[in-house]
Design a protein around this motif. Structure first.
Motif, PDB file in Angstrom:
ATOM      1  N   GLU A   6       8.808   5.962  -0.535  1.00 31.16           N
ATOM      2  CA  GLU A   6       9.995   5.504  -1.258  1.00 31.16           C
ATOM      3  C   GLU A   6      10.731   4.337  -0.614  1.00 31.16           C
ATOM      4  OE1 GLU A   6      12.407   8.954  -2.525  1.00 31.16           O
ATOM      5  OE2 GLU A   6      10.622  10.105  -1.980  1.00 31.16           O
ATOM      6  N   GLY A   7      10.384   3.994   0.615  1.00 29.62           N
ATOM      7  CA  GLY A   7      11.070   2.872   1.233  1.00 29.62           C
ATOM      8  C   GLY A   7      10.552   2.576   2.620  1.00 29.62           C
ATOM      9  N   VAL A   8      10.842   1.366   3.108  1.00 29.79           N
ATOM     10  CA  VAL A   8      10.340   0.920   4.407  1.00 29.79           C
ATOM     11  C   VAL A   8      11.474   0.285   5.208  1.00 29.79           C
ATOM     12  CG1 VAL A   8       7.943   0.591   3.723  1.00 29.79           C
ATOM     13  CG2 VAL A   8       9.593  -1.253   3.314  1.00 29.79           C
ATOM     14  N   GLU A  42      10.713 -11.051   0.136  1.00 35.17           N
ATOM     15  CA  GLU A  42       9.963 -11.998  -0.694  1.00 35.17           C
ATOM     16  C   GLU A  42       8.648 -11.379  -1.170  1.00 35.17           C
ATOM     17  OE1 GLU A  42       9.427 -15.536   1.583  1.00 35.17           O
ATOM     18  OE2 GLU A  42      11.504 -16.215   1.332  1.00 35.17           O
ATOM     19  N   SER A  43       7.945 -10.683  -0.256  1.00 33.63           N
ATOM     20  CA  SER A  43       6.685 -10.042  -0.626  1.00 33.63           C
ATOM     21  C   SER A  43       6.899  -8.983  -1.697  1.00 33.63           C
ATOM     22  CB  SER A  43       6.035  -9.391   0.602  1.00 33.63           C
ATOM     23  OG  SER A  43       5.646 -10.356   1.547  1.00 33.63           O
ATOM     24  N   VAL A  44       7.956  -8.193  -1.526  1.00 37.28           N
ATOM     25  CA  VAL A  44       8.257  -7.139  -2.488  1.00 37.28           C
ATOM     26  C   VAL A  44       8.539  -7.739  -3.862  1.00 37.28           C
ATOM     27  CG1 VAL A  44      10.026  -5.441  -3.094  1.00 37.28           C
ATOM     28  CG2 VAL A  44       9.022  -5.416  -0.820  1.00 37.28           C
ATOM     29  N   THR A  45       9.199  -8.879  -3.889  1.00 39.73           N
ATOM     30  CA  THR A  45       9.483  -9.550  -5.155  1.00 39.73           C
ATOM     31  C   THR A  45       8.207 -10.054  -5.816  1.00 39.73           C
ATOM     32  OG1 THR A  45      11.636 -10.264  -4.299  1.00 39.73           O
ATOM     33  CG2 THR A  45      10.793 -11.397  -6.246  1.00 39.73           C
ATOM     34  N   VAL A  46       7.404 -10.766  -5.052  1.00 35.67           N
ATOM     35  CA  VAL A  46       6.175 -11.350  -5.596  1.00 35.67           C
ATOM     36  C   VAL A  46       5.200 -10.274  -6.063  1.00 35.67           C
ATOM     37  CG1 VAL A  46       4.128 -12.706  -5.009  1.00 35.67           C
ATOM     38  CG2 VAL A  46       6.388 -13.485  -4.278  1.00 35.67           C
ATOM     39  N   MET A  47       5.154  -9.165  -5.317  1.00 29.61           N
ATOM     40  CA  MET A  47       4.223  -8.086  -5.679  1.00 29.61           C
ATOM     41  C   MET A  47       4.745  -7.220  -6.817  1.00 29.61           C
ATOM     42  SD  MET A  47       2.977  -6.920  -1.892  1.00 29.61           S
ATOM     43  CE  MET A  47       2.059  -8.048  -0.817  1.00 29.61           C
ATOM     44  N   MET A  48       5.940  -7.560  -7.304  1.00 32.45           N
ATOM     45  CA  MET A  48       6.513  -6.861  -8.448  1.00 32.45           C
ATOM     46  C   MET A  48       6.719  -5.378  -8.170  1.00 32.45           C
ATOM     47  SD  MET A  48       7.053  -9.250 -10.668  1.00 32.45           S
ATOM     48  CE  MET A  48       7.291  -8.422 -12.224  1.00 32.45           C
ATOM     49  N   ILE A  49       7.102  -5.069  -6.944  1.00 29.35           N
ATOM     50  CA  ILE A  49       7.370  -3.675  -6.607  1.00 29.35           C
ATOM     51  C   ILE A  49       8.683  -3.212  -7.233  1.00 29.35           C
ATOM     52  CG2 ILE A  49       7.948  -2.138  -4.685  1.00 29.35           C
ATOM     53  CD1 ILE A  49       5.888  -3.567  -3.016  1.00 29.35           C
ATOM     54  N   ARG A  50       9.664  -4.113  -7.269  1.00 28.72           N
ATOM     55  CA  ARG A  50      10.960  -3.744  -7.806  1.00 28.72           C
ATOM     56  C   ARG A  50      10.920  -3.620  -9.322  1.00 28.72           C
ATOM     57  NH1 ARG A  50      15.612  -3.289  -4.317  1.00 28.72           N
ATOM     58  NH2 ARG A  50      14.886  -3.919  -2.284  1.00 28.72           N
ATOM     59  N   MET A  65       0.835  -1.198   0.000  1.00 30.03           N
ATOM     60  CA  MET A  65       0.000   0.000   0.000  1.00 30.03           C
ATOM     61  C   MET A  65       0.873   1.252   0.000  1.00 30.03           C
ATOM     62  SD  MET A  65      -3.110   0.870  -0.200  1.00 30.03           S
ATOM     63  CE  MET A  65      -3.293   2.554  -0.735  1.00 30.03           C
ATOM     64  N   GLN A  66       1.960   1.213   0.724  1.00 30.77           N
ATOM     65  CA  GLN A  66       2.862   2.365   0.755  1.00 30.77           C
ATOM     66  C   GLN A  66       3.519   2.598  -0.602  1.00 30.77           C
ATOM     67  OE1 GLN A  66       5.254   2.766   4.553  1.00 30.77           O
ATOM     68  NE2 GLN A  66       4.339   0.758   4.911  1.00 30.77           N
ATOM     69  N   TYR A  67       3.832   1.520  -1.275  1.00 30.39           N
ATOM     70  CA  TYR A  67       4.374   1.637  -2.625  1.00 30.39           C
ATOM     71  C   TYR A  67       3.372   2.340  -3.535  1.00 30.39           C
ATOM     72  CZ  TYR A  67       5.633  -0.011  -7.319  1.00 30.39           C
ATOM     73  OH  TYR A  67       5.932  -0.096  -8.655  1.00 30.39           O
ATOM     74  N   VAL A  68       2.102   1.946  -3.430  1.00 29.01           N
ATOM     75  CA  VAL A  68       1.046   2.572  -4.231  1.00 29.01           C
ATOM     76  C   VAL A  68       0.924   4.056  -3.882  1.00 29.01           C
ATOM     77  CG1 VAL A  68      -1.447   2.613  -4.670  1.00 29.01           C
ATOM     78  CG2 VAL A  68      -0.236   0.422  -4.538  1.00 29.01           C
TER      79      VAL A  68
END
Length: 373
Positions: free
Chosen positions: A313-315, A325-333, A306-309
């Protein structure tokens, strides 16, 4: 705890000779380029903070703020580690979170302020570098006031800032939190001396490592920016979750003022403060400031997404493995990120959903309502 004052006085300004950094070989005329690498994941105190007597093994796997914890975090696709720096009475920057350090001897608990110890005294606590030596039993005060043995699965020695630069994976950035006691009023000259000690180590050993400074102490934040221009400075704020005597610490609006007055580069806010006041995000962006967050909610993948949306800029996170792992799966990177590719599935295409502004406003309103209590 009683308020502790260190020579309270109003020092208007200090001459160049007091700062003295350029006299010690520091070239402050050269500013190193810096930008956050996309959406940044930052390991809190390395691979996560320790919580005494927790049933969750993730909170006691590695001794926090240790070389072991830092290098363990470096095994995951993160950009920075965050850690806490204080300066001993003989001017050595050391890595330790709490204002006080505790030990037990003959059934008696002894308390010492970290900044009242010399470096050699500080390093006597906990495991020792020499196998034949036995250090002082390291204790810690819990939130309920009990002093307990500081137990973790994998322990490590206390360390200095210099050792972190020398022994931690070189590609990993450092978010250096400059720690000061919330209950102490500091004189400007005292702050300058502390910051000079830290900056000297950073300039001597930093090389090309990305470095961010952050602190809850507004005067220290402004001073570290005044003393150097090579590294960005962020102001830390609890954003109203806790109320302090210094009004500058009590809201995101005040944090913006501190940053603009001190020409700082960004804000690190407790995440609930941002969710409660999402309109502040646009104000921060309009002020050309960067925004990072910290807090327990950052250990929840959905809250991170949600913060990415929202454009944060970072957590700063404790559960480094799970969140990366979550960041990878959610395709944030972005695709150019060094993160490993998520598992492929011929039947399912993982894409970032597109939100309209109306949908984002609804989600922010919902989040704000959910965390009111």
């Amino acid at each position: 705890m009683a308020l502790r004052t260190i020579l309270v006085s109003d020092v208007p300004s200090l001459p160049e000779s007091v700062y003295g950094l350029s006299d010690q070989g520091l070239d402050l005329s050269k500013s190193k380029p810096f930008r956050l690498p996309g959406f940044s994941v930052i390991g809190h105190r390395g691979n996560g903070m320790n919580v005494l007597q927790s049933s969750d093994r993730r909170t006691r796997g590695f001794k926090e703020n240790s070389i072991l914890s830092f290098n363990s975090a470096a095994k995951f696709p993160i950009d920075f580690i965050e850690f806490d720096v204080q300066v001993t009475k003989d001017d050595y920057p050391v890595i330790f979170h709490d204002d006080f350090i505790y030990s037990e001897e003959n059934g008696i608990v002894n308390e010492s302020r970290v900044t009242d110890l010399s470096l050699s005294e500080f390093l006597l606590y906990g495991p020792q570098r020499e196998a034949e030596k036995i250090g002082k039993t390291l204790m810690r005060k819990s939130k309920d006031g009990n002093v307990l043995k500081w137990d973790v699965d994998l322990d490590d020695c206390l360390c200095t800032l210099q050792e972190a630069f020398e022994r931690v994976e070189q590609s990993l950035g450092f978010n250096i939190e400059l720690k000061f006691d919330d209950h102490t009023v500091y004189e400007r000259e005292f702050l300058v001396n502390v910051l000079r000690s830290v900056l000297q180590v950073v300039f001597d050993y930093g090389k090309d490592r990305p470095v961010i400074f952050s602190t809850f102490q507004p005067d220290a934040a402004k001073l570290v920016r005044e003393l150097q221009s090579a590294y960005p400075v962020y102001f830390l704020t609890d954003a109203g979750n806790t109320i302090y005597n210094d009004d500058r610490r009590n809201s995101l609006e005040e944090a913006i003022k501190v940053c603009l007055e001190g020409k700082l580069q960004g804000i690190v806010s407790e995440v609930k403060g941002v969710f409660r006041n999402p309109s502040a995000i646009s104000k921060i962006k309009e002020s050309n400031l960067s925004l990072l967050t910290y807090g327990k909610l950052n250990n929840v993948g959905e809250a991170v997404y949600m913060q990415y949306v929202m454009g944060i800029e970072g957590v700063i996170v404790d559960y480094v493995e799970e969140i990366t792992e979550s960041v990878t799966v959610m395709m944030i990177r972005p695709s150019s990120s060094p993160l490993p590719s998520p598992p492929s599935n011929d039947d399912v295409a993982i894409t970032r959903p597109e939100f309209s502004q109306k949908e984002i406003d609804f989600l922010l309103k919902l989040l704000s309502q959910l965390i009111q209590h």
